[in-house]
Design a protein around this motif. Structure first.
Motif, PDB file in Angstrom:
ATOM      1  N   LEU A 100       0.637  -1.061  -0.055  1.00  0.00           N
ATOM      2  CA  LEU A 100       0.030   0.080  -0.129  1.00  0.00           C
ATOM      3  C   LEU A 100       0.873   1.331  -0.025  1.00  0.00           C
ATOM      4  O   LEU A 100       0.639   2.139  -0.638  1.00  0.00           O
ATOM      5  N   ARG A 101       2.123   1.072   0.904  1.00  0.00           N
ATOM      6  CA  ARG A 101       2.976   2.457   0.863  1.00  0.00           C
ATOM      7  C   ARG A 101       3.496   2.728  -0.491  1.00  0.00           C
ATOM      8  O   ARG A 101       3.480   3.860  -1.096  1.00  0.00           O
ATOM      9  N   GLY A 110      -7.200   7.721  -7.703  1.00  0.00           N
ATOM     10  CA  GLY A 110      -5.995   8.417  -8.161  1.00  0.00           C
ATOM     11  C   GLY A 110      -5.790   8.827  -9.847  1.00  0.00           C
ATOM     12  O   GLY A 110      -5.148   9.544 -10.132  1.00  0.00           O
ATOM     13  N   ASP A 119      -7.370  -1.776  -0.096  1.00  0.00           N
ATOM     14  CA  ASP A 119      -7.187  -0.327   0.231  1.00  0.00           C
ATOM     15  C   ASP A 119      -6.279   0.182  -1.147  1.00  0.00           C
ATOM     16  O   ASP A 119      -6.404   1.452  -1.739  1.00  0.00           O
ATOM     17  N   ILE A 120      -5.658  -0.548  -1.974  1.00  0.00           N
ATOM     18  CA  ILE A 120      -4.522  -0.435  -2.988  1.00  0.00           C
ATOM     19  C   ILE A 120      -5.731   0.090  -4.174  1.00  0.00           C
ATOM     20  O   ILE A 120      -5.604   1.025  -4.823  1.00  0.00           O
ATOM     21  N   ILE A 169       1.392   6.315  -7.400  1.00  0.00           N
ATOM     22  CA  ILE A 169       0.144   7.054  -7.794  1.00  0.00           C
ATOM     23  C   ILE A 169       0.844   8.637  -7.789  1.00  0.00           C
ATOM     24  O   ILE A 169       0.340   9.323  -8.538  1.00  0.00           O
ATOM     25  N   ARG A 170       1.318   8.895  -6.377  1.00  0.00           N
ATOM     26  CA  ARG A 170       1.598  10.422  -6.492  1.00  0.00           C
ATOM     27  C   ARG A 170       2.610  10.661  -7.636  1.00  0.00           C
ATOM     28  O   ARG A 170       2.533  11.781  -8.233  1.00  0.00           O
ATOM     29  N   GLU A 192      -7.247   3.482  -3.719  1.00  0.00           N
ATOM     30  CA  GLU A 192      -6.178   4.301  -4.092  1.00  0.00           C
ATOM     31  C   GLU A 192      -6.102   4.668  -5.562  1.00  0.00           C
ATOM     32  O   GLU A 192      -6.199   5.683  -6.274  1.00  0.00           O
ATOM     33  N   LYS A 227       0.919   3.902  -3.146  1.00  0.00           N
ATOM     34  CA  LYS A 227       0.585   5.611  -2.830  1.00  0.00           C
ATOM     35  C   LYS A 227       1.728   6.272  -3.460  1.00  0.00           C
ATOM     36  O   LYS A 227       1.527   7.160  -3.947  1.00  0.00           O
TER      37      LYS A 227
END
Length: 310
Positions: A88-89, A147, A139-140, A95-96, A143, A92
């Motif tokens: 998940l980290r 996103g 959760d992924i 995605i950013r 996101e 994220k």
């Protein structure tokens, strides 16, 4: 519009590699990061035209460079058995950086059942690794949906590649003694999926965002019982392969500490939700376990070299 370049997570791996080959064969550039650009798998995909940057999913600089110039991202993560939160980290971060690079479309290969957590996690402690891993997958997905302008979630079934190196390690006795000891029952049907089929579906979703936007696509090639699978492995390898059911007391004793056993418990009922007719409705080419075994004959011979002949 067909993207000119796609960032592919795991391009040197099983799913990502299948997608990379599909995209490159269609003239679409593939960007990826690799921990070891000198590995045989990295050299193989690079020889087809993929551009690799040295790094991993925590290396911000490498990811930023690899994402530059891409229009779509394929998300695909191997579970980190030391850290259930790692994927998940990493998602994220990608995605950013993808947003900063102007990426507008994403395809995420997730599990077949994270969207059915109530059934899958029935009786599983919330802090158990399997529970945390499955919730991280969900959760992924969230996101990814939030996103990007367009996105698709893929839910492939049980990989046929799980019966050859290196993925076969989830069945440790199979390659040493030929005994497939599993929590799966003899009549458990598995949603067998050729990883090349993952590449086909992923490529279709990458290339045609409008058709696949917002969809959760469950797919597989064939439904076979574990006993049918064992029989086909015996024929294909000529080795003495036998399927054995792990005693239920051992299943209950091991399920909390062994995520493979917990996953096999979840798979006992997974096929009840699936329809091959729905999969065929996408009009994309499917495979069979027999075709996979014939294509992977060399890998099978290596995988089962130490198993006695039938």
């Amino acid at each position: 519009m067909t993207p000119q370049a796609v960032f592919v997570c795991g391009a040197t791996g099983t799913q990502g590699g299948a997608l990379a080959r599909q995209l490159l064969s269609k003239g679409i550039a593939v960007h990826a990061v690799a921990r070891d650009s000198t590995s045989p798998k990295a050299k193989s995909i690079a020889s087809l035209g993929a551009k690799l940057w040295h790094g991993d999913f925590d290396n911000e600089n490498a990811l930023r460079d690899a994402l530059a110039g891409t229009a779509a991202v394929f998300f695909n993560f191997m579970p980190d058995f030391n850290d259930a939160s790692a994927n998940l980290r990493q998602a994220k971060l990608i995605i950013r950086l993808a947003q900063a690079a102007g990426v507008t479309h994403a395809v995420c290969s997730s599990g077949m059942s994270p969207d059915r957590l109530k059934d899958v996690l029935d009786g599983v402690a919330e802090d158990a690794f399997f529970s945390r891993m499955m919730r991280a997958k969900l959760d992924i997905e969230k996101e990814v949906r939030l996103g990007f302008q367009t996105s698709t979630i893929l839910r492939p079934g049980f990989f046929m590649a799980n019966f050859v190196q290196p993925l076969v390690k989830m069945f440790p006795d199979l390659t040493s003694t030929g005994k497939w000891t599993t929590a799966l029952l003899a009549d458990t049907r598995l949603t067998l999926t050729d990883t090349e089929t993952v590449g086909v579906f992923a490529a279709a979703a990458v290339i045609d965002p409008e058709r696949f936007n917002g969809k959760d696509i469950r797919f597989f090639d064939e439904l076979l019982t574990t006993e049918e699978i064992a029989q086909k492995l015996r024929v294909a390898t000529g080795k003495d392969i036998e399927r054995r059911t792990l005693p239920e007391e051992d299943v209950q004793e091991q399920k909390e500490a062994n995520p493979f056993i917990r996953g096999q418990l979840a798979m006992r009922t997974m096929a009840r939700y699936e329809s091959l007719e729905e999969v065929r409705g996408f009009n994309l080419p499917l495979s069979t376990f027999d075709a996979f075994l014939a294509r992977e004959k060399e890998a099978l011979d290596i995988t089962f070299a130490n198993v006695p002949k039938a």
